[in-house]
Design a protein around this motif. Structure first.
Motif, PDB file in Angstrom:
ATOM      1  N   LEU A   9       0.829  -1.200   0.000  1.00  0.00           N
ATOM      2  CA  LEU A   9       0.000   0.000   0.000  1.00  0.00           C
ATOM      3  C   LEU A   9       0.864   1.251   0.000  1.00  0.00           C
ATOM      4  CD1 LEU A   9      -2.643  -1.082   2.681  1.00  0.00           C
ATOM      5  CD2 LEU A   9      -2.899  -1.100   0.187  1.00  0.00           C
ATOM      6  N   ASP A  10       0.337   2.315  -0.573  1.00  0.00           N
ATOM      7  CA  ASP A  10       1.067   3.587  -0.604  1.00  0.00           C
ATOM      8  C   ASP A  10       1.370   4.102   0.800  1.00  0.00           C
ATOM      9  OD1 ASP A  10       1.102   3.639  -3.356  1.00  0.00           O
ATOM     10  OD2 ASP A  10      -0.698   4.874  -3.523  1.00  0.00           O
ATOM     11  N   GLU A  11       0.581   3.697   1.777  1.00  0.00           N
ATOM     12  CA  GLU A  11       0.775   4.162   3.160  1.00  0.00           C
ATOM     13  C   GLU A  11       2.008   3.549   3.816  1.00  0.00           C
ATOM     14  OE1 GLU A  11      -2.534   2.585   2.463  1.00  0.00           O
ATOM     15  OE2 GLU A  11      -2.873   4.522   1.534  1.00  0.00           O
ATOM     16  N   CYS A  12       2.581   2.517   3.231  1.00  0.00           N
ATOM     17  CA  CYS A  12       3.763   1.883   3.822  1.00  0.00           C
ATOM     18  C   CYS A  12       4.926   2.868   3.794  1.00  0.00           C
ATOM     19  CB  CYS A  12       4.129   0.619   3.046  1.00  0.00           C
ATOM     20  SG  CYS A  12       2.934  -0.710   3.265  1.00  0.00           S
ATOM     21  N   PRO A  13       5.766   2.837   4.836  1.00  0.00           N
ATOM     22  CA  PRO A  13       6.880   3.792   4.902  1.00  0.00           C
ATOM     23  C   PRO A  13       7.922   3.533   3.815  1.00  0.00           C
ATOM     24  CG  PRO A  13       7.049   2.160   6.649  1.00  0.00           C
ATOM     25  CD  PRO A  13       5.722   1.940   5.979  1.00  0.00           C
TER      26      PRO A  13
END
Length: 182
Positions: A9-13
């Motif tokens: 996901l784009d939210e992953c760091p």
């Protein structure tokens, strides 16, 4: 072994992709796996209405994690459904031969507007008519980019893994140009 899909996901760091791949490769190596192949699909895809649903990928994360670029897989013509997804040859074969998974594939086409197959109908003929009914289009695909990871505990162990295909440089940098009907 093949990594058939790699998505975070784009939210992953930042660096999550390389961190995750490293953990996966550690586990695979512990189980005796010495190599992993993965593919990046560089062909952009749009819905029938023109909405871009897949911009095309070249395997940037694979290059960043020291995978070996070995060129393209086999070029072919693929069927693209109106929603922009590819209707794979293997899926079509499941319908024609009534193999496991054919119900899901049939339902996918019905949901896009194909007529329901009549009991006892010729499934190959129904499939051809169903694809035409939903507006599936042929797209020439030059082949996905093939990336290979050599697994080992040291550089020497990794270099000892034989690929069976030549290593190619340079790494691909851009997705393919927009497709035209085949």
């Amino acid at each position: 072994m093949e990594c058939s899909r790699f998505v975070l996901l784009d939210e992953c760091p930042g660096n999550a992709e390389s961190w995750f791949l490293a953990r996966c490769f550690d586990r695979l190596l512990a189980d005796g796996v010495r190599g992993v192949v993965s593919f990046a699909d560089p062909v952009p895809r749009r819905t029938a209405s023109g909405l871009l649903v897949m911009p095309g990928h070249v395997g940037t994360i694979y290059a960043a994690t020291n995978a070996v670029y070995t060129g393209r897989a086999t070029a072919r013509t693929v069927k693209v459904l109106p929603d922009g997804t590819v209707f794979h040859d293997r899926t079509a074969q499941k319908i024609r031969r009534q193999e496991q998974g054919h119900e899901y594939a049939t339902a996918q086409l019905i949901a896009l507007g194909a007529p329901r197959p009549r009991p006892g109908c010729d499934r190959a003929r129904w499939l051809s008519e169903a694809l035409a009914a939903v507006g599936a289009r042929n797209v020439r695909h030059r082949g996905a980019h093939r990336w290979v990871f050599r697994l080992g505990r040291s550089r020497r162990e990794r270099e000892d893994v034989r690929l069976g295909v030549p290593s190619l440089k340079p790494y691909p940098k851009l997705p393919d140009l927009e497709h035209t009907a085949a």
